[in-house]
Design an enzyme around this catalytic site. Structure first.
Site, PDB file in Angstrom:
ATOM      1  N   ASP A 122      46.617  38.693  32.905  1.00 22.05           N
ATOM      2  CA  ASP A 122      45.187  39.032  32.918  1.00 22.05           C
ATOM      3  C   ASP A 122      44.964  40.529  33.061  1.00 22.05           C
ATOM      4  O   ASP A 122      43.961  41.069  32.599  1.00 22.05           O
ATOM      5  CB  ASP A 122      44.470  38.275  34.028  1.00 22.05           C
ATOM      6  CG  ASP A 122      44.388  36.814  33.646  1.00 22.05           C
ATOM      7  OD1 ASP A 122      45.353  36.082  33.931  1.00 22.05           O
ATOM      8  OD2 ASP A 122      43.397  36.420  33.010  1.00 22.05           O
ATOM      9  N   GLY A 129      40.898  32.612  29.709  1.00 23.64           N
ATOM     10  CA  GLY A 129      42.054  33.281  29.134  1.00 23.64           C
ATOM     11  C   GLY A 129      41.639  34.700  28.767  1.00 23.64           C
ATOM     12  O   GLY A 129      40.584  34.896  28.142  1.00 23.64           O
TER      13      GLY A 129
END
Ligand code: MRU
Length: 343
Positions: A231, A46
């Site tokens: 991201d 993450g």
């Protein structure tokens, strides 16, 4: 709350996300190499969480430096920078640590103190940022609605609270009745293993769907909105997120369902103009030819395993940041978030 990543007594502790939800194990890290390995192998994953991990990796490396500070720091930095290429938060956090290194490198004792402090600050700030993303984004989520999310952009992907799941948590805290659909997210199964696990822990209503069910669910009007994380977001709003996000965005456009990206401004990379410039990580083929340790295709099988895809900006309804919600034209809106190139 479960610890996702923690700095304690000059060690870094991480919840091992590879084996959730069946086992809840904490791994201790004593060296920057341990931390780098855990980022690479996705003990922690993450975008914001790997930023925090990289910062703690620098800190643990620096406090153990023995001889040539500059030389050892360069190796530490390069090792951490080489772990995963797509999430820009990793490089953002390394840059922050670099500023501290350059400021205090002439006094090793002060440097050690300041570098640990900075890593802890990055960790703490992230939770605050996510709460603000939640606050800004929850207004977009209707009462009595069903939200689809993909991968895990929750507490587990951050220092706590989450980005996409933070928006959902904030909507619920505002007394909205929300149901979540979690896409399974092949091949690493972040949706099935992590999002479902963390929402169930919070008693948030969640149903699991495999990735190939999403179009059907949309056609049945079972999804009211989509919130995903990111991201890396390019200067024009093109967004890299977990593989499969792009397909969901196309389906959402077709079915006229709002598609939201929730991310901190540290995920926006204004040094790149479009998504074409975002490096996409290609992961090991075994992640695809094995399913939870069980072989599902022959060894010699040719495999695609890109970990991320790019959702073009014209498929995105809005980007939810800790500062504000931005709408197309993203290019102008993004530059308004950055003064002197800093958020
Ligand atoms: O490969 P992963 O699990 O690190 O990918 C994670 C994602 O794609 C998330 O959606 C993204 O990092 C946002 S996390 C708040």
């Amino acid at each position: 709350m479960y610890p996702i990543i923690e700095w304690k007594n000059n060690k870094v502790y991480m919840l091992d996300q590879r084996i959730l939800p069946t086992e809840e194990t904490i791994i201790e890290h004593n060296t920057y190499q341990d931390v780098a390995e855990s980022i690479k192998t996705m003990v922690i994953r993450g975008a914001p969480a790997i930023g925090v991990a990289a910062a703690m990796g620098i800190a643990i490396g620096i406090i153990k430096v023995k001889n040539d500070l500059e030389k050892e720091y360069k190796t530490i930095y390069e090792t951490l920078a080489a772990t995963r290429p797509t999430a820009v938060n990793l490089f953002w956090a390394l840059k922050r640590m670099n500023l501290v290194f350059n400021k205090y490198k002439d006094n090793i004792e002060i440097l050690k103190k300041k570098i640990v402090e900075e890593a802890i600050i990055i960790d703490r700030e992230d939770v605050e940022i996510n709460k603000n993303i939640g606050k800004n984004g929850q207004v977009l989520i209707k009462n009595n609605s069903t939200v689809l999310t993909h991968c895990n952009a929750g507490a587990l992907a951050t220092a706590g609270y989450g980005t996409a799941l933070g928006v959902i948590r904030a909507a619920i805290e505002n007394n909205k009745k929300i149901s979540v659909i979690a896409g399974e997210t092949r091949p690493f199964l972040q949706g099935a293993r992590l999002t479902v696990w963390e929402l169930q822990k919070d008693n948030i209503d969640v149903a699991l769907a495999t990735d190939n069910m999403i179009g059907h669910l949309m056609s049945k009007r079972l999804i009211d909105s989509i919130v995903v994380g990111a991201d890396r977001i390019a200067g024009n709003g093109d967004t890299a997120n977990k593989i499969g996000t792009y397909s969901i965005a196309i389906l959402a456009k077709h079915h006229n369902i709002p598609f939201y990206v929730a991310a901190p401004t540290s995920t926006i990379d204004i040094s790149i103009k479009t998504g074409l410039e975002i490096p996409i990580e290609e992961r090991d083929k075994n992640e695809v030819i094995f399913f939870r340790g069980q072989r599902i295709a022959k060894e010699e099988t040719k495999v695609f395993n890109p970990a991320f895809d790019i959702t073009p900006n014209d498929l995105i309804t809005a980007i939810i940041t800790e500062k504000k919600v931005i709408y197309p034209n993203f290019k102008e809106e993004i530059s308004s978030l950055f003064v002197n190139n800093t958020p």
